[in-house]
Write a protein that holds these residues in place. Structure first.
Motif, PDB file in Angstrom:
ATOM      1  N   TYR A  89     -25.516  29.650 -13.855  1.00 58.49           N
ATOM      2  CA  TYR A  89     -26.757  29.882 -13.100  1.00 58.49           C
ATOM      3  C   TYR A  89     -26.730  29.036 -11.692  1.00 58.49           C
ATOM      4  CZ  TYR A  89     -28.811  32.024 -17.329  1.00 58.49           C
ATOM      5  OH  TYR A  89     -28.990  33.203 -18.335  1.00 58.49           O
ATOM      6  N   GLN A 145     -27.072  36.078 -10.661  1.00 57.30           N
ATOM      7  CA  GLN A 145     -26.638  35.548 -12.268  1.00 57.30           C
ATOM      8  C   GLN A 145     -27.713  35.861 -13.070  1.00 57.30           C
ATOM      9  OE1 GLN A 145     -27.682  32.920 -10.212  1.00 57.30           O
ATOM     10  NE2 GLN A 145     -26.012  33.227  -9.006  1.00 57.30           N
ATOM     11  N   ILE A 146     -26.879  36.719 -14.279  1.00 56.21           N
ATOM     12  CA  ILE A 146     -27.848  37.246 -15.463  1.00 56.21           C
ATOM     13  C   ILE A 146     -27.237  36.616 -16.751  1.00 56.21           C
ATOM     14  CG2 ILE A 146     -28.294  39.420 -14.027  1.00 56.21           C
ATOM     15  CD1 ILE A 146     -26.215  40.815 -15.748  1.00 56.21           C
ATOM     16  N   GLY A 147     -27.949  36.848 -17.718  1.00 60.82           N
ATOM     17  CA  GLY A 147     -27.541  36.448 -19.054  1.00 60.82           C
ATOM     18  C   GLY A 147     -28.503  36.801 -20.115  1.00 60.82           C
ATOM     19  N   THR A 183     -22.547  32.494  -6.857  1.00 56.51           N
ATOM     20  CA  THR A 183     -21.495  33.445  -6.790  1.00 56.51           C
ATOM     21  C   THR A 183     -22.153  34.501  -7.763  1.00 56.51           C
ATOM     22  OG1 THR A 183     -20.576  32.417  -8.929  1.00 56.51           O
ATOM     23  CG2 THR A 183     -19.648  31.843  -6.920  1.00 56.51           C
ATOM     24  N   TYR A 184     -21.594  35.616  -8.341  1.00 59.48           N
ATOM     25  CA  TYR A 184     -22.006  36.501  -9.434  1.00 59.48           C
ATOM     26  C   TYR A 184     -21.678  35.758 -10.523  1.00 59.48           C
ATOM     27  CZ  TYR A 184     -22.556  40.460  -6.184  1.00 59.48           C
ATOM     28  OH  TYR A 184     -23.017  41.186  -5.181  1.00 59.48           O
ATOM     29  N   GLY A 185     -22.521  35.817 -11.607  1.00 56.80           N
ATOM     30  CA  GLY A 185     -22.360  35.033 -13.016  1.00 56.80           C
ATOM     31  C   GLY A 185     -23.245  35.801 -14.057  1.00 56.80           C
ATOM     32  N   PHE A 186     -22.398  35.396 -15.234  1.00 58.71           N
ATOM     33  CA  PHE A 186     -22.901  36.052 -16.343  1.00 58.71           C
ATOM     34  C   PHE A 186     -22.880  34.859 -17.440  1.00 58.71           C
ATOM     35  CE2 PHE A 186     -22.400  40.304 -18.771  1.00 58.71           C
ATOM     36  CZ  PHE A 186     -23.754  40.300 -19.397  1.00 58.71           C
ATOM     37  N   HIS A 187     -23.912  34.760 -17.850  1.00 60.05           N
ATOM     38  CA  HIS A 187     -24.180  33.782 -19.233  1.00 60.05           C
ATOM     39  C   HIS A 187     -24.251  34.672 -20.412  1.00 60.05           C
ATOM     40  CE1 HIS A 187     -27.174  31.121 -21.497  1.00 60.05           C
ATOM     41  NE2 HIS A 187     -26.154  30.791 -21.751  1.00 60.05           N
ATOM     42  N   THR A 188     -23.352  34.659 -21.114  1.00 58.63           N
ATOM     43  CA  THR A 188     -23.071  35.655 -22.110  1.00 58.63           C
ATOM     44  C   THR A 188     -23.592  35.364 -23.854  1.00 58.63           C
ATOM     45  OG1 THR A 188     -20.805  35.580 -22.603  1.00 58.63           O
ATOM     46  CG2 THR A 188     -21.454  36.940 -20.952  1.00 58.63           C
ATOM     47  N   ALA A 229     -29.272  42.043 -20.705  1.00 61.44           N
ATOM     48  CA  ALA A 229     -28.808  42.000 -19.413  1.00 61.44           C
ATOM     49  C   ALA A 229     -29.072  43.505 -18.917  1.00 61.44           C
ATOM     50  CB  ALA A 229     -27.261  41.975 -19.698  1.00 61.44           C
TER      51      ALA A 229
END
Lengths: 622, 342
Positions: free
Chosen positions: B67, A470-472, B71-76, A339
């Motif tokens: 995804y 969006q990140i990940g 909006t703001y997003g975080f795939h962790t 990230a």
């Protein structure tokens, strides 16, 4: 003399020394750490250079009198530069038989041995495994200058008229020992008196008792006939400035606060308790005024997760752990690599693997730091060299993390964390700039568009309109940051992530060479072994040997001038407290025939053993 | 931003404003599509600027969710979303944070984090999609799979006793606990909005269909006929009723144990009137799910107030600053014992 009041006695002769190594050893409950810390403060006041080594068992309250319950504190101080806590002892204070048994072998022949005779009873002798009382052994008196002092009885007598219970009076005996050794080495006891008044402010009787015990010990040295002389050590010629004593733990914490203040960023510190890193959490938790938010997470994984979340939110995310905890954080660090978020992870290395010896030091996590994540996951790695250096390295870690949008791992160790040194207090204004520019510009924005110089991607605070993205952990398409499984894109991103870390090399100053710029031998070290290596190399230099040393603080990337320097010497020696980790990196990176000097005993390297290794390798050359 | 008040006034959004430009990659027919649609539809009603909303997920089918939200997003990382969300809330208490997870992500690998985010009462809205199977890894049993179920990894039947997500959440001290169903868009919207407005950790179990590996696992609440006898709509201040219109069934409490009765057989006032602020009632109701004798409760089971973790910490910080001023590093460095060498 039993009431602790000063007795005028003829002044005893004072002999001047260059340096001395003193160790206080006793039961876990005997207060040896406090004694050592106060002796350190007194010594700092006396203007000497110094280095300390606390050494304590992992057990919180080990059974009294046992060998594994022994706690000790060692200090070397002198009128010249002092690089290490010292190899061999000039003076050992043993508060019980177990302390004598576990520490005597480090005392020099002819060294001062002070024994608390009251604790040498049958029970304690049995617990220490002595079949006969070592105090009666004539060999002991023949080899050392033994002083048998009834420390417990004299302390109790000094406190006779106080209303404290017997146990509480007994507990003051460490201050008697401190007073005695303070007299022997002509240390000022005023700072300890001040400290006692502050520490026990809520219990005036304890203040009185401890000060009395301290003075009783001091005057005992002055008046008792067994001590024929005392020792003086002239102040060292240290660089001018305002000084304080600082441990590596505190320096790391304060370095973070300095970085937060300078950058204007808020800080989230997430940690799970682990020896010897927990003290950083304790330190930071006190400093709410600095707007550092400390979070005691449910486990090591949650700790690193929380700081990744904080970094995603635009704060500095920092966590600290020790080796086994770093293993648990590996996956989280991989996410931070993917990230490209700025987090800082401290690893306070301890002896392992597994639980190992939690309170003992080691340098065996370097390869874990380098390679201990899945796939290609390079991070920046820094290593402080002294307790005071921890301040600057913590600050530098934050600076690099936010400048390059990269995780930074700091390898400290148990020795640096608990050790203390006199430290010239820096002016925070003089520290390098930490510039943070959060992206707000919509035009041309993509999550993985990069800065040309640093290859950093933009840092966007959620809450910024128009930059929602969006990140990940899935592979990202170059520039757009969309999920991508394209083969060429993956290879490109692997290379970009590596190149970004490599570019940190442009931040590394020229390597300082201690000694000739070419010669027979270069000694390369890293981390807390700086003192021992410098001491050994300087000894060799005084013998006219063409030996130099360099000490690496930037472990990844390595300093750009290092390869060139390595080639200027016929041999390269790499002392480490592991089975040979930096030496492997150097051999792989530079194709030099570097050899290791490796000890893995849970203890700092000794100057003498490194010196022997230097002599040995120089002999091989002939 | 309103000039007069200084408070951001969100634009008038529609569902479309919350649809991202990324291709949705769930299997055709997956229940996640309906959930995504319901959540996108409920967003405009939250009254929160889009840029202040963050969706955080772990790993699994459900966790692809961020995804698809604009909006703001975080795939962790698998199971760790609650920890990451906690850190985000500590740094940024001004943001509205959602956690999207599944039965494997939230209750197996991430069970520990789910416990702690709930008991700390961090202000996050947690949506757990429960399809009782591992979908992304292709069909292994999950911690909510029924005992004895044959799956790829349990060809002779699962030997695991399943966990009930609602009793789990209640057991660790969640302050808002609810359940909804992917086939009921209106109900999903209502529950998601209520959860999002809750102050503290809100936990919503969404019964979701995996039409590839565990099709119709929730058929009891899907099938028009079965549903009549198996879905229990929970509403605050109302008696707990289900069953056909002409022969309603209700719950009464016998001691601490619920019992199903025919409404016409009991006196008015004997029926269990639900109180969503009563944690004892919530536990009793949540337990029904594990017993085939009872219908499946759907709705808000618990809604109580408790101190919010990050607010407590921030209050401590404010007090420290109010008492002694903002910290200064130069002052800190010179505090305590110092000495000068000329």
């Amino acid at each position: 003399m039993s009431d602790g009041t000063p007795v005028s006695a003829p002044k005893k002769p004072r002999r001047e020394l260059d340096r001395a190594v003193v160790r206080f050893a006793g039961d876990s409950g005997d207060g040896m750490q406090v004694t050592g810390e106060q002796f350190t403060t007194e010594t700092a006041w006396a203007g000497n250079d110094l280095s300390t080594l606390p050494n304590f068992p992992a057990e919180i309250r080990a059974p009294a009198g046992t060998l594994f319950g022994v706690s000790s504190f060692q200090i070397q101080f002198g009128r010249h530069r002092v690089y290490t806590p010292g190899d061999r002892l000039d003076c050992l204070v043993a508060m019980n038989p177990a302390a004598l048994k576990t520490n005597l072998s480090d005392l020099k022949d002819g060294g001062l041995l002070i024994l608390n005779t009251n604790s040498f009873d049958q029970k304690n002798l049995d617990r220490a495994g002595y079949k006969t009382n070592p105090m009666d052994d004539s060999a002991l008196a023949g080899r050392y200058r033994v002083h048998k002092v009834e420390i417990s009885r004299l302390t109790k007598e000094a406190l006779e008229d106080l209303s404290l219970g017997t146990k509480e009076k007994e507990r003051c005996k460490n201050f008697f020992s401190l007073g005695l050794v303070s007299w022997i080495y002509t240390r000022p006891i005023e700072p300890t008196v001040t400290w006692i008044k502050k520490r026990f402010a809520k219990n005036l009787e304890m203040v009185e008792a401890n000060i009395r015990a301290l003075k009783a010990g001091y005057h005992f040295g002055e008046t008792a006939e067994i001590f024929g002389e005392c020792y003086g050590i002239e102040p060292a010629e240290l660089p001018s400035g305002l000084y304080r004593s600082i441990t590596g733990t505190r320096a790391l914490a304060w370095g973070l606060l300095a970085a937060a203040q300078r950058s204007g960023l808020s800080m989230v510190y997430g940690a799970y308790p682990i020896t010897p890193a927990s003290d950083i959490l304790h330190e930071l938790a006190q400093h709410k005024r600095f707007r550092v938010r400390t979070f005691q997470a449910e486990d090591e994984i949650a700790a690193v997760g929380s700081v990744i979340g904080a970094a995603f939110g635009g704060a500095i995310g920092v966590c600290a752990t020790s080796g086994p905890g770093l293993a648990l954080k590996a996956e989280g660090m991989g996410l931070a690599v993917m990230a490209e978020l700025p987090i800082v992870v401290f690893d306070i290395q301890r002896a392992g693997p597994s639980t190992g010896m939690p309170t003992k030091t080691e340098q065996a996590d370097l390869l874990q730091a380098m390679y201990g994540r899945s796939s290609e996951a390079p991070v920046v790695i820094l290593a402080p060299a002294t307790p005071g250096d921890c301040f600057f390295v913590a600050y530098e870690a934050v600076r690099l993390a936010v400048k390059y949008m990269v995780p930074v791992l700091v390898l400290s160790d148990g020795y640096l964390a608990n050790g203390a040194e006199p430290w010239v207090i820096p002016n925070p204004e003089s520290l390098p700039e930490i510039s943070v520019g959060f992206r707000t510009e919509k035009e041309g924005f993509f999550p993985y568009v990069r800065d040309e110089a640093t290859l950093a991607r933009p840092w966007v605070r959620p809450g910024t309109p128009g930059l929602e993205h969006q990140i990940g952990g899935l592979e990202k398409e170059h520039i757009t940051g969309h999920v991508s499984y394209a083969p060429d894109n993956h290879e490109l991103m692997v290379k970009l992530r590596a190149e970004k870390v490599r570019r940190v090399a442009q931040e590394i100053p020229a390597t300082t060479i201690n000694g000739p710029s070419a010669g027979d031998l270069l000694v390369v070290g890293w981390g807390g072994t700086l003192g021992a290596i410098t001491g050994a190399v300087e000894e060799a230099q005084m013998e006219g040997k063409a030996v130099a040393s360099v000490h690496i603080r930037h472990m990844n990337p390595l300093p750009p001038d290092l390869g060139q320097i390595l080639r200027q010497y016929r041999r390269v020696l790499v002392p480490e407290i592991n089975s040979g980790q930096l030496v492997r990196l150097l051999r792989a990176e530079y194709l030099v025939d570097a050899v290791g000097f490796n000890r893995v005993r849970g203890l700092p390297l000794a100057t003498s053993e490194i010196k022997e290794a230097i002599d040995q390798i120089l002999k091989e050359k002939e | 931003m309103s000039e007069a008040t200084g408070v951001k006034e969100p634009p008038r959004y529609t569902k479309k404003d919350f649809e991202s430009d990324q291709d949705v990659r769930w299997c055709p027919g997956c229940g996640d599509y309906a959930i995504l649609s319901a959540i996108q539809k409920s967003m405009p009603d939250l009254g929160i600027p889009r840029e202040d909303i963050v969706f955080i997920s772990g790993i699994g089918c459900s966790s692809r969710f961020p995804y698809y939200m604009n909006t703001y997003g975080f795939h962790t990382i698998h199971g760790r979303a609650p920890a990451i969300a906690t850190g985000l809330r500590l740094a940024r208490p001004d943001l509205k944070v959602f956690v999207v997870t599944g039965d494997g992500d939230g209750l197996s690998i991430g069970g520990n984090h789910l416990i702690h985010v709930l008991r700390r009462n961090v202000n996050v809205t947690i949506l757990l999609f429960n399809n009782k199977v591992y979908g992304l890894t292709k069909g292994q049993y999950s911690p909510t799979t029924e005992f004895g179920k044959m799956t790829k990894s349990t060809p002779f039947g699962s030997a695991d006793r399943p966990v009930n997500p609602l009793t789990f959440a209640l057991g660790v001290g969640a302050t808002f606990v609810a359940r909804t169903v992917d086939r009921n868009v209106a109900h999903m919207e209502e529950i998601v909005k209520r959860a999002a407005h809750h102050k503290g950790a809100a936990f919503v179990e969404i019964l979701q269909n995996c039409n590839v590996y565990n099709d119709l696992a929730w058929n009891a609440v899907y099938d028009r006929e079965l549903k009549v006898m198996h879905e229990l709509r929970v509403q605050h201040g109302k008696p707990l009723l289900f069953g056909p219109i002409d022969d309603r069934r209700g719950l009464v409490l016998e001691g601490s144990k619920p019992k199903v009765v025919r409404v016409k057989d009991v006196a008015e006032g004997a029926l269990w009137v639900y109180d969503e602020t009563d944690p004892w009632a919530a536990q009793a109701l949540a337990l029904l799910t594990s017993d085939p004798e009872f219908p499946i409760p759907v709705g808000v089971l618990l809604n109580v107030e408790a101190p919010v973790y990050e607010e407590v910490l921030i209050d401590q910080e404010k007090k420290a600053v109010a008492d002694r001023g903002v910290g200064d590093v130069a002052e800190l460095l010179t505090s305590g014992d110092t000495w000068r060498i000329p």
